[in-house]
Design a protein around this motif. Sequence first.
Motif, PDB file in Angstrom:
ATOM      1  N   CYS A   1     -16.274-122.879 -53.409  1.00  8.60           N
ATOM      2  CA  CYS A   1     -17.680-122.579 -53.710  1.00  8.60           C
ATOM      3  C   CYS A   1     -17.768-121.330 -54.565  1.00  8.60           C
ATOM      4  CB  CYS A   1     -18.481-122.401 -52.418  1.00  8.60           C
ATOM      5  SG  CYS A   1     -20.242-122.074 -52.690  1.00  8.60           S
ATOM      6  N   GLU A   2     -18.396-121.452 -55.734  1.00 13.40           N
ATOM      7  CA  GLU A   2     -18.668-120.313 -56.596  1.00 13.40           C
ATOM      8  C   GLU A   2     -20.165-120.030 -56.564  1.00 13.40           C
ATOM      9  OE1 GLU A   2     -17.109-121.286 -60.427  1.00 13.40           O
ATOM     10  OE2 GLU A   2     -15.076-121.573 -59.667  1.00 13.40           O
TER      11      GLU A   2
ATOM     12  N   TYR B   1     -17.909-124.556 -66.677  1.00 12.55           N
ATOM     13  CA  TYR B   1     -17.098-125.219 -65.658  1.00 12.55           C
ATOM     14  C   TYR B   1     -17.763-126.511 -65.196  1.00 12.55           C
ATOM     15  CZ  TYR B   1     -15.391-120.399 -65.455  1.00 12.55           C
ATOM     16  OH  TYR B   1     -14.912-119.164 -65.783  1.00 12.55           O
ATOM     17  N   THR B   2     -16.986-127.334 -64.490  1.00 13.41           N
ATOM     18  CA  THR B   2     -17.524-128.560 -63.910  1.00 13.41           C
ATOM     19  C   THR B   2     -17.589-128.412 -62.389  1.00 13.41           C
ATOM     20  OG1 THR B   2     -15.310-129.562 -63.794  1.00 13.41           O
ATOM     21  CG2 THR B   2     -16.637-130.017 -65.762  1.00 13.41           C
TER      22      THR B   2
ATOM     23  N   ILE C   1      -8.057-129.010 -65.247  1.00 16.57           N
ATOM     24  CA  ILE C   1      -7.443-129.149 -63.923  1.00 16.57           C
ATOM     25  C   ILE C   1      -7.406-127.799 -63.212  1.00 16.57           C
ATOM     26  CG2 ILE C   1      -5.307-129.709 -62.694  1.00 16.57           C
ATOM     27  CD1 ILE C   1      -4.739-131.722 -64.991  1.00 16.57           C
ATOM     28  N   ALA C   2      -6.999-126.755 -63.949  1.00 16.09           N
ATOM     29  CA  ALA C   2      -6.926-125.420 -63.355  1.00 16.09           C
ATOM     30  C   ALA C   2      -8.294-124.936 -62.904  1.00 16.09           C
ATOM     31  CB  ALA C   2      -6.328-124.440 -64.366  1.00 16.09           C
ATOM     32  N   GLN C   3      -9.304-125.170 -63.713  1.00 18.97           N
ATOM     33  CA  GLN C   3     -10.657-124.726 -63.366  1.00 18.97           C
ATOM     34  C   GLN C   3     -11.183-125.457 -62.143  1.00 18.97           C
ATOM     35  OE1 GLN C   3     -12.824-125.292 -67.010  1.00 18.97           O
ATOM     36  NE2 GLN C   3     -12.280-123.291 -67.820  1.00 18.97           N
TER      37      GLN C   3
ATOM     38  N   ASP D   1      -9.913-117.541 -65.353  1.00 18.32           N
ATOM     39  CA  ASP D   1     -10.185-116.659 -66.499  1.00 18.32           C
ATOM     40  C   ASP D   1      -9.169-115.525 -66.584  1.00 18.32           C
ATOM     41  OD1 ASP D   1     -12.384-118.189 -67.129  1.00 18.32           O
ATOM     42  OD2 ASP D   1     -13.814-116.875 -66.108  1.00 18.32           O
ATOM     43  N   ASP D   2      -8.558-115.200 -65.466  1.00 13.47           N
ATOM     44  CA  ASP D   2      -7.603-114.078 -65.433  1.00 13.47           C
ATOM     45  C   ASP D   2      -6.154-114.519 -65.627  1.00 13.47           C
ATOM     46  OD1 ASP D   2      -9.746-112.343 -64.834  1.00 13.47           O
ATOM     47  OD2 ASP D   2      -9.583-112.828 -62.699  1.00 13.47           O
TER      48      ASP D   2
END
Length: 227
Positions: free
Chosen positions: A27-28, A43-44, A174-176, A184-185
């Motif tokens: 959760c963001e 992002y998705t 995939i990473a996101q 991002d880092d």
Amino acid sequence: MKILLVEDNEELADNVVRYLDQVGVLCETANSHYQAEDKLLSYTYDCVLLDLMLPDGDGLELLKWIKSRTNSPNVLIISAKDSLDDKIKGLDQGADDYLPKPFHLSELLARLKAIYRRSKLEGSDELNLGEISIHYSTFQAFVNGKLLDLTKKEYDLLIFLITNKNRVLGKQAIAQHLWGDYTDDLANFDFVYQHMKNLRKKICEAGGKDYLKTVYGIGYKFEENPS
């Protein structure tokens, strides 16, 4: 499951994020209309938890913007504005459900799971492809009835690949999906290769087909009918 919580109440947002993290849901957060649009453009997400009262705009306007986009995520409205008009407007504009504040976190999770089952799993608690079976309610995956020993990331990755079968997925996408804002880092996405390698090995060792195909220079594809 990857969620975006659009909520300006910091205490509530922190509680929701901690609870969902404990049950394996990424959760963001976004605390404004502007920040939510920025994240949704970058992002998705599987679902957006949307408060209607935002400091810089009406949540219903954000809902309209979300639903105007191609492949828009599901939306669960969470709001103290519990009038019948607001509920009807939200559902008419494409929201999948409406949960008035205050709410129990366990009910929030149940609503999220129900939305996910309807949209991604066609109403079932299982996701099946060939000899692979994922039991969503117990966070378990099987090949020919044999339980796979998957890490949390491998389990999430398998669901992501199956629900996007036959599509080429870039390493960044995939990473996101798996790490969200933390990508991002990162200097590179080499770790995606290792997760793919481990997942392929575990499926094949359990007697499954080699569904994973590398698309060189781009990413990967999970083929429904591998040759």
